[in-house]
Design an enzyme around this catalytic site. Structure first.
Site, PDB file in Angstrom:
ATOM      1  N   LYS A  86       0.833  -1.057   0.108  1.00  0.00           N
ATOM      2  CA  LYS A  86      -0.249  -0.470   0.077  1.00  0.00           C
ATOM      3  C   LYS A  86       0.714   0.897   0.025  1.00  0.00           C
ATOM      4  O   LYS A  86       1.863   1.599   0.797  1.00  0.00           O
ATOM      5  CB  LYS A  86      -0.812   0.050   1.241  1.00  0.00           C
ATOM      6  CG  LYS A  86      -1.788   1.476   1.341  1.00  0.00           C
ATOM      7  CD  LYS A  86      -2.920   1.020   2.515  1.00  0.00           C
ATOM      8  CE  LYS A  86      -2.499   1.715   3.680  1.00  0.00           C
ATOM      9  NZ  LYS A  86      -1.685   2.882   3.747  1.00  0.00           N
TER      10      LYS A  86
ATOM     11  N   ASP B 196      -3.567   4.162  -1.811  1.00  0.00           N
ATOM     12  CA  ASP B 196      -4.724   4.954  -1.019  1.00  0.00           C
ATOM     13  C   ASP B 196      -4.845   6.479  -0.151  1.00  0.00           C
ATOM     14  O   ASP B 196      -3.512   7.243   0.185  1.00  0.00           O
ATOM     15  CB  ASP B 196      -4.096   4.102   1.137  1.00  0.00           C
ATOM     16  CG  ASP B 196      -4.872   4.100   1.533  1.00  0.00           C
ATOM     17  OD1 ASP B 196      -6.667   4.628   1.870  1.00  0.00           O
ATOM     18  OD2 ASP B 196      -4.781   3.811   2.603  1.00  0.00           O
TER      19      ASP B 196
ATOM     20  N   LYS C 134      -7.130   8.038  -0.606  1.00  0.00           N
ATOM     21  CA  LYS C 134      -8.099   8.418  -0.126  1.00  0.00           C
ATOM     22  C   LYS C 134      -9.364   9.485  -0.292  1.00  0.00           C
ATOM     23  O   LYS C 134      -9.523  10.465  -0.448  1.00  0.00           O
ATOM     24  CB  LYS C 134      -8.191   8.784   1.444  1.00  0.00           C
ATOM     25  CG  LYS C 134      -8.041   7.413   2.277  1.00  0.00           C
ATOM     26  CD  LYS C 134      -7.903   8.035   3.985  1.00  0.00           C
ATOM     27  CE  LYS C 134      -7.643   6.708   4.282  1.00  0.00           C
ATOM     28  NZ  LYS C 134      -6.283   5.852   4.458  1.00  0.00           N
TER      29      LYS C 134
ATOM     30  N   ARG D 175       2.700  -0.231  11.028  1.00  0.00           N
ATOM     31  CA  ARG D 175       4.144  -0.427  11.566  1.00  0.00           C
ATOM     32  C   ARG D 175       4.918  -1.419  12.355  1.00  0.00           C
ATOM     33  O   ARG D 175       5.902  -2.183  12.623  1.00  0.00           O
ATOM     34  CB  ARG D 175       3.732   0.075  12.478  1.00  0.00           C
ATOM     35  CG  ARG D 175       3.960   1.716  12.191  1.00  0.00           C
ATOM     36  CD  ARG D 175       3.111   3.165  13.105  1.00  0.00           C
ATOM     37  NE  ARG D 175       1.565   2.472  13.227  1.00  0.00           N
ATOM     38  CZ  ARG D 175       0.419   3.629  13.068  1.00  0.00           C
ATOM     39  NH1 ARG D 175       0.809   4.575  14.146  1.00  0.00           N
ATOM     40  NH2 ARG D 175      -0.810   3.118  13.367  1.00  0.00           N
TER      41      ARG D 175
HETATM   42  O1  C5P Z   1       0.706   1.197  10.956  1.00  0.00           O
HETATM   43  P1  C5P Z   1      -0.731   0.818  11.349  1.00  0.00           P
HETATM   44  O2  C5P Z   1      -0.883  -0.886  10.597  1.00  0.00           O
HETATM   45  O3  C5P Z   1      -1.756   1.632  11.871  1.00  0.00           O
HETATM   46  O4  C5P Z   1      -1.250   1.340   9.041  1.00  0.00           O
HETATM   47  C1  C5P Z   1      -2.806   0.873   8.739  1.00  0.00           C
HETATM   48  C2  C5P Z   1      -2.267   1.710   7.866  1.00  0.00           C
HETATM   49  O5  C5P Z   1      -3.782   1.352   7.037  1.00  0.00           O
HETATM   50  C3  C5P Z   1      -2.359   2.890   7.761  1.00  0.00           C
HETATM   51  O6  C5P Z   1      -1.732   3.215   5.913  1.00  0.00           O
HETATM   52  C4  C5P Z   1      -3.574   3.533   7.714  1.00  0.00           C
HETATM   53  O7  C5P Z   1      -3.738   5.204   6.861  1.00  0.00           O
HETATM   54  C5  C5P Z   1      -4.760   2.601   6.847  1.00  0.00           C
HETATM   55  N1  C5P Z   1      -5.891   2.866   6.810  1.00  0.00           N
HETATM   56  C6  C5P Z   1      -5.670   3.086   8.305  1.00  0.00           C
HETATM   57  N2  C5P Z   1      -7.069   3.210   8.235  1.00  0.00           N
HETATM   58  C7  C5P Z   1      -8.614   3.074   7.820  1.00  0.00           C
HETATM   59  C8  C5P Z   1      -8.012   3.525   6.269  1.00  0.00           C
HETATM   60  C9  C5P Z   1      -6.605   2.505   5.664  1.00  0.00           C
HETATM   61  O8  C5P Z   1      -5.875   2.854   9.067  1.00  0.00           O
HETATM   62  N3  C5P Z   1      -9.950   3.245   7.673  1.00  0.00           N
END
Ligand code: C5P
Length: 240
Positions: A43, A70, A72, A216
């Protein structure tokens, strides 16, 4: 696996989407190299795109990886449709838009004639009921996700991005035609960070998620390749 769009069944590795939330293209490339064949789907979000990462979409696709762009999107319909047309030329598999009816319909119009799939983001997984109330919404998270999921199905998008906590209920709302993609995933023992609605990979798959977005826990791991491989193994064992 509960379902997937058009009956297509991706491999456990293809069900892990690794979020390349890093500040430079060089760091993203280094991560992709370190992860190697443990990762097949990446992503690319706003942080990297604004750092010149749009070209990485083509590079990853050329290297045989799938890309979830992504961005959005949310703007007036004409702007969303034209922007989606441009994105369709990059070779990404998924593009996200916010789940507003006008925006979703415009993106579906803009991607016509291309294999690009549109994912609608229902409610960000960093938001809870208190955050929505503060932003002026009359609905709590669960009700707003349900409302937007229904509108997304009506707008003919290809999938939804939502917390794994909502997947089981939303599958009943949208049926099997839409792919359900869940961020907010934390392997057991990992720090939640700013995510407020988290599940483990196994819990999310068991709830019926088609694909998991993980940032992460992989990108900040001491060994990102091993972290990705462990999540793929957890997906495979849960889905067996
Ligand atoms: O680091 P982590 O696992 O929290 O990353 C989650 C990813 O998913 C980030 O790139 C965040 O922008 C994306 N995301 C999210 N919630 C959403 C849509 C996308 O956390 N509803």
């Amino acid at each position: 696996m509960t379902s997937s769009a058009a009956g297509f069944r991706p491999t456990p590795r293809d069900r892990l989407i690794i979020a390349l939330d890093v500040p430079t293209v060089a760091e993203a490339e280094a991560l992709v190299d370190r992860i190697g064949d443990a990762g097949s789907f990446y992503k690319i979000g706003m942080e990297l795109v604004y750092a010149g990462g749009l070209g990485l979409v083509r590079d990853l696709v050329a290297a045989g990886k799938q890309v979830f762009l992504d961005l959005k999107l949310h703007d007036i319909p004409n702007t969303v449709a034209k922007a989606t047309e441009r994105v369709a030329g990059l070779g990404a598999t998924y593009l996200t838009v916010h789940a507003y009816p006008q925006t979703m319909k415009a993106a579906v119009t803009g991607r016509q004639g291309s294999p690009l799939q549109i994912l609608a983001v229902t409610v960000l997984t960093s938001c809870d009921d208190a955050d929505l109330a503060e932003a002026g919404y009359a609905f709590g998270v669960h009700d707003l996700v349900a409302r937007r999921a229904t509108q997304a199905a009506e707008a003919s998008v290809d999938g939804l991005v939502m917390s794994a906590e909502e997947v089981a209920a939303m599958r009943k709302v949208v049926g099997s035609r839409l792919s359900l993609i869940t961020p907010g995933i934390r392997p057991a023992g990992d720090a939640p960070g700013d995510q407020k609605r988290v599940m483990t990979p196994a819990q999310a798959i068991a709830a019926g998620a088609d694909r998991l977005v993980v940032g992460r826990p992989v990108t900040q791991a001491v060994d990102p390749r091993a972290a990705a491989a462990a999540i793929v193994a957890e997906i495979a064992s849960t889905d067996s």
